[in-house]
Design a protein around this motif. Structure first.
Motif, PDB file in Angstrom:
ATOM      1  N   SER A  88      20.650  36.703  66.256  1.00 36.08           N
ATOM      2  CA  SER A  88      20.526  38.011  66.897  1.00 36.08           C
ATOM      3  C   SER A  88      20.883  37.869  68.370  1.00 36.08           C
ATOM      4  N   VAL A  89      21.033  39.013  69.037  1.00 31.82           N
ATOM      5  CA  VAL A  89      21.329  39.011  70.474  1.00 31.82           C
ATOM      6  C   VAL A  89      20.190  39.742  71.186  1.00 31.82           C
ATOM      7  N   PRO A  90      19.523  39.102  72.152  1.00 33.99           N
ATOM      8  CA  PRO A  90      18.443  39.785  72.854  1.00 33.99           C
ATOM      9  C   PRO A  90      18.960  40.975  73.668  1.00 33.99           C
ATOM     10  N   LEU A  91      18.228  42.087  73.598  1.00 38.18           N
ATOM     11  CA  LEU A  91      18.599  43.293  74.351  1.00 38.18           C
ATOM     12  C   LEU A  91      17.411  43.660  75.247  1.00 38.18           C
ATOM     13  N   PRO A  92      17.341  43.092  76.455  1.00 38.30           N
ATOM     14  CA  PRO A  92      16.221  43.427  77.347  1.00 38.30           C
ATOM     15  C   PRO A  92      16.242  44.911  77.708  1.00 38.30           C
ATOM     16  N   ALA A  93      15.051  45.507  77.859  1.00 38.32           N
ATOM     17  CA  ALA A  93      14.938  46.953  78.127  1.00 38.32           C
ATOM     18  C   ALA A  93      15.839  47.389  79.287  1.00 38.32           C
ATOM     19  N   GLY A  94      16.640  48.407  79.018  1.00 42.53           N
ATOM     20  CA  GLY A  94      17.449  49.016  80.066  1.00 42.53           C
ATOM     21  C   GLY A  94      18.688  48.248  80.482  1.00 42.53           C
ATOM     22  N   LYS A  95      18.879  47.041  79.942  1.00 40.34           N
ATOM     23  CA  LYS A  95      20.017  46.231  80.369  1.00 40.34           C
ATOM     24  C   LYS A  95      21.230  46.486  79.456  1.00 40.34           C
ATOM     25  N   ALA A  96      22.375  46.750  80.079  1.00 36.41           N
ATOM     26  CA  ALA A  96      23.597  46.943  79.303  1.00 36.41           C
ATOM     27  C   ALA A  96      24.120  45.562  78.911  1.00 36.41           C
ATOM     28  N   VAL A  97      23.963  45.211  77.631  1.00 35.64           N
ATOM     29  CA  VAL A  97      24.391  43.884  77.166  1.00 35.64           C
ATOM     30  C   VAL A  97      25.808  43.994  76.614  1.00 35.64           C
ATOM     31  N   LYS A  98      26.697  43.199  77.211  1.00 37.69           N
ATOM     32  CA  LYS A  98      28.097  43.268  76.821  1.00 37.69           C
ATOM     33  C   LYS A  98      28.430  42.262  75.741  1.00 37.69           C
ATOM     34  N   LEU A  99      29.083  42.737  74.695  1.00 40.03           N
ATOM     35  CA  LEU A  99      29.661  41.828  73.712  1.00 40.03           C
ATOM     36  C   LEU A  99      31.151  41.851  74.029  1.00 40.03           C
ATOM     37  N   ASP A 100      31.619  40.829  74.736  1.00 41.68           N
ATOM     38  CA  ASP A 100      33.013  40.829  75.166  1.00 41.68           C
ATOM     39  C   ASP A 100      33.644  39.466  74.867  1.00 41.68           C
ATOM     40  N   PRO A 101      34.957  39.329  75.076  1.00 43.23           N
ATOM     41  CA  PRO A 101      35.592  38.050  74.717  1.00 43.23           C
ATOM     42  C   PRO A 101      35.078  36.856  75.527  1.00 43.23           C
ATOM     43  N   ASP A 102      34.198  37.071  76.484  1.00 41.38           N
ATOM     44  CA  ASP A 102      33.656  35.955  77.254  1.00 41.38           C
ATOM     45  C   ASP A 102      32.271  35.527  76.808  1.00 41.38           C
ATOM     46  N   GLY A 103      31.736  36.110  75.757  1.00 42.55           N
ATOM     47  CA  GLY A 103      30.379  35.728  75.354  1.00 42.55           C
ATOM     48  C   GLY A 103      30.114  36.061  73.904  1.00 42.55           C
ATOM     49  N   TYR A 104      29.112  36.900  73.682  1.00 46.64           N
ATOM     50  CA  TYR A 104      28.816  37.342  72.314  1.00 46.64           C
ATOM     51  C   TYR A 104      29.937  38.258  71.835  1.00 46.64           C
ATOM     52  N   HIS A 105      30.229  38.193  70.563  1.00 47.44           N
ATOM     53  CA  HIS A 105      31.188  39.136  69.991  1.00 47.44           C
ATOM     54  C   HIS A 105      30.940  39.243  68.496  1.00 47.44           C
ATOM     55  N   VAL A 106      31.517  40.249  67.911  1.00 45.80           N
ATOM     56  CA  VAL A 106      31.335  40.481  66.480  1.00 45.80           C
ATOM     57  C   VAL A 106      32.585  39.985  65.760  1.00 45.80           C
ATOM     58  N   MET A 107      32.393  39.165  64.724  1.00 47.28           N
ATOM     59  CA  MET A 107      33.523  38.666  63.943  1.00 47.28           C
ATOM     60  C   MET A 107      33.651  39.486  62.663  1.00 47.28           C
ATOM     61  N   LEU A 108      34.813  40.064  62.469  1.00 45.83           N
ATOM     62  CA  LEU A 108      35.110  40.788  61.231  1.00 45.83           C
ATOM     63  C   LEU A 108      35.901  39.818  60.360  1.00 45.83           C
ATOM     64  N   ILE A 109      35.243  39.301  59.310  1.00 47.49           N
ATOM     65  CA  ILE A 109      35.845  38.249  58.482  1.00 47.49           C
ATOM     66  C   ILE A 109      36.233  38.810  57.105  1.00 47.49           C
ATOM     67  N   ASP A 110      37.381  38.354  56.596  1.00 42.85           N
ATOM     68  CA  ASP A 110      37.933  38.849  55.325  1.00 42.85           C
ATOM     69  C   ASP A 110      38.252  40.337  55.407  1.00 42.85           C
ATOM     70  N   LEU A 111      39.206  40.648  56.237  1.00 46.73           N
ATOM     71  CA  LEU A 111      39.614  42.043  56.426  1.00 46.73           C
ATOM     72  C   LEU A 111      40.268  42.582  55.154  1.00 46.73           C
ATOM     73  N   SER A 112      39.987  43.862  54.843  1.00 42.36           N
ATOM     74  CA  SER A 112      40.600  44.453  53.647  1.00 42.36           C
ATOM     75  C   SER A 112      42.036  44.879  53.923  1.00 42.36           C
ATOM     76  N   ALA A 113      42.387  45.078  55.180  1.00 39.26           N
ATOM     77  CA  ALA A 113      43.758  45.464  55.538  1.00 39.26           C
ATOM     78  C   ALA A 113      44.020  45.087  56.990  1.00 39.26           C
ATOM     79  N   GLN A 114      45.293  45.158  57.377  1.00 42.38           N
ATOM     80  CA  GLN A 114      45.641  44.893  58.773  1.00 42.38           C
ATOM     81  C   GLN A 114      45.014  45.970  59.672  1.00 42.38           C
ATOM     82  N   ILE A 115      44.508  45.556  60.826  1.00 42.45           N
ATOM     83  CA  ILE A 115      43.989  46.522  61.804  1.00 42.45           C
ATOM     84  C   ILE A 115      45.134  46.843  62.749  1.00 42.45           C
TER      85      ILE A 115
END
Lengths: 158, 201
Positions: A88-115
């Protein structure tokens, strides 16, 4: 009080109630985007900013376009990029937590089609607050070109 | 040339170039880089032998006369690989006409999944001049070792992702290793150091 005034008051009350219901939401997701893929590329990344109003954590993300969706953390040490899934990713109250290419990010694995650039990719973001209450947020993440540069200025990082 | 380079800088640059021509160009064993690491005294990456996406065998000498910028990565890399390639495409533009000599060479660390077709579409999405190289897992391991690249598979669900060294290695036009660019530099910083490599003759 006339009937019209009365109705106006009820309407105002209802709209305030609507606002209150909206404000009680624990977390909001903004600036969600995914990186476009090339044909045959089986995975890609999704990025966003999550802000929770009480101490919470980002539990999971789901999307109909990928069989598996995981939250990964990227770290850099001595110019070695390390990657790995996190629970999980901690979300401290009121803090805008960035998921960007420099840290946390979401991996979409086994894509059903090209994005493709400009696609609106549906994501379901699940956040859990300290009481264990879960909230699911539906967002549409726009697909940006594969070569999209980050808005962040890397020269300011060091 | 972009507005990032001010007129004064361009003039200074031209002056320096003039001086360079007068003094004979820089062929000193060491170079002074503003942002990257001087690798002039390192013997690395000289004998790799891999295939390009047309199936042709490629070695360092295939890039003679060009300035190869070698980066190891994989196409399913969500962050550092696309960022690095996009930054190199931007640096190439910032370098103006000199950018034509720069040859980005992307070597896959994931040859089991990165087919030549995927690799070709991937690198060309950043710049049509970029080239991708692949080989058998054993050939990739040999090439990575030559450059001192660390990489390992990290399980992710039924699949895997990779951790790897994110340095870009720059050779001069005669095939001598010169510069290591860290992933944290921006396009303008890379372009400045790449122009320093070009002063070598």
């Amino acid at each position: 009080m006339t009937a019209v005034q009365h109705l106006k008051r009820i309407a105002l009350g209802l709209s305030l109630l609507g606002l209150a219901a909206h404000a009680s939401a624990q977390a909001v997701v903004t600036d969600a985007w995914v990186r476009a893929s090339v044909p045959g590329q089986p995975s890609s990344g999704a990025f966003m900013t999550v802000t929770a109003d009480t101490d919470s954590k980002l539990l999971s993300v789901a999307s109909p376009i990928a069989k598996t969706v995981q939250i990964h953390e990227m770290t850099m040490k001595d110019d070695v990029m390390r990657m790995g899934p996190v629970d999980s990713v901690p979300l401290p109250a009121g803090k805008a937590v960035k998921l960007d290419p420099d840290g946390y990010h979401v991996m979409l694995i086994d894509l059903s089609a090209q994005i493709k650039e400009g696609d609106q990719v549906p994501l379901t973001v699940t956040v859990e607050n300290a009481k264990g209450e879960k909230q699911s947020i539906e967002v549409k993440a726009e697909a940006r070109a594969l070569n999209a540069m980050e808005t962040m200025d890397h020269s300011k990082m060091h | 040339m972009s507005t990032l380079f001010t007129r004064r800088k361009v003039l200074t640059g031209m002056g320096m170039l003039g001086l360079g021509l007068l003094a004979g160009c820089d062929n000193s064993p060491k170079l002074n880089f503003k942002y990257g690491k001087d690798l002039s005294d390192k013997i690395m990456g000289r004998t790799f032998k891999l295939k390009n996406t047309d199936g042709e065998t490629v070695t360092l000498s295939s890039f003679r006369g060009l300035m190869p910028v070698v980066f190891f990565g994989f196409t399913q890399c969500p962050a550092v690989c696309p960022t690095t390639l996009a930054r190199m495409a931007q640096a190439k533009k910032l370098m103006g006409r000199d950018g034509k000599i720069m040859q980005v060479v992307f070597i896959t660390l994931d040859p089991e999944r990165d087919t030549p077709k995927i690799l070709d579409a991937y690198v060309k999405a950043f710049d049509p001049s970029f080239e991708a190289l692949y080989g058998t897992p054993e050939e990739i391991a040999v090439a990575a070792k030559e450059f001192g690249i660390f990489y390992e598979k990290i399980p992710a669900g039924d699949s895997y992702t990779l951790s790897h060294t994110a340095t870009s290695f720059v050779f001069d036009t005669r095939g001598t290793l010169r510069l290591g660019l860290s992933a944290s530099l921006n396009a303008k910083e890379c372009a400045e150091d790449l122009l320093t490599v070009m002063e070598v003759c």
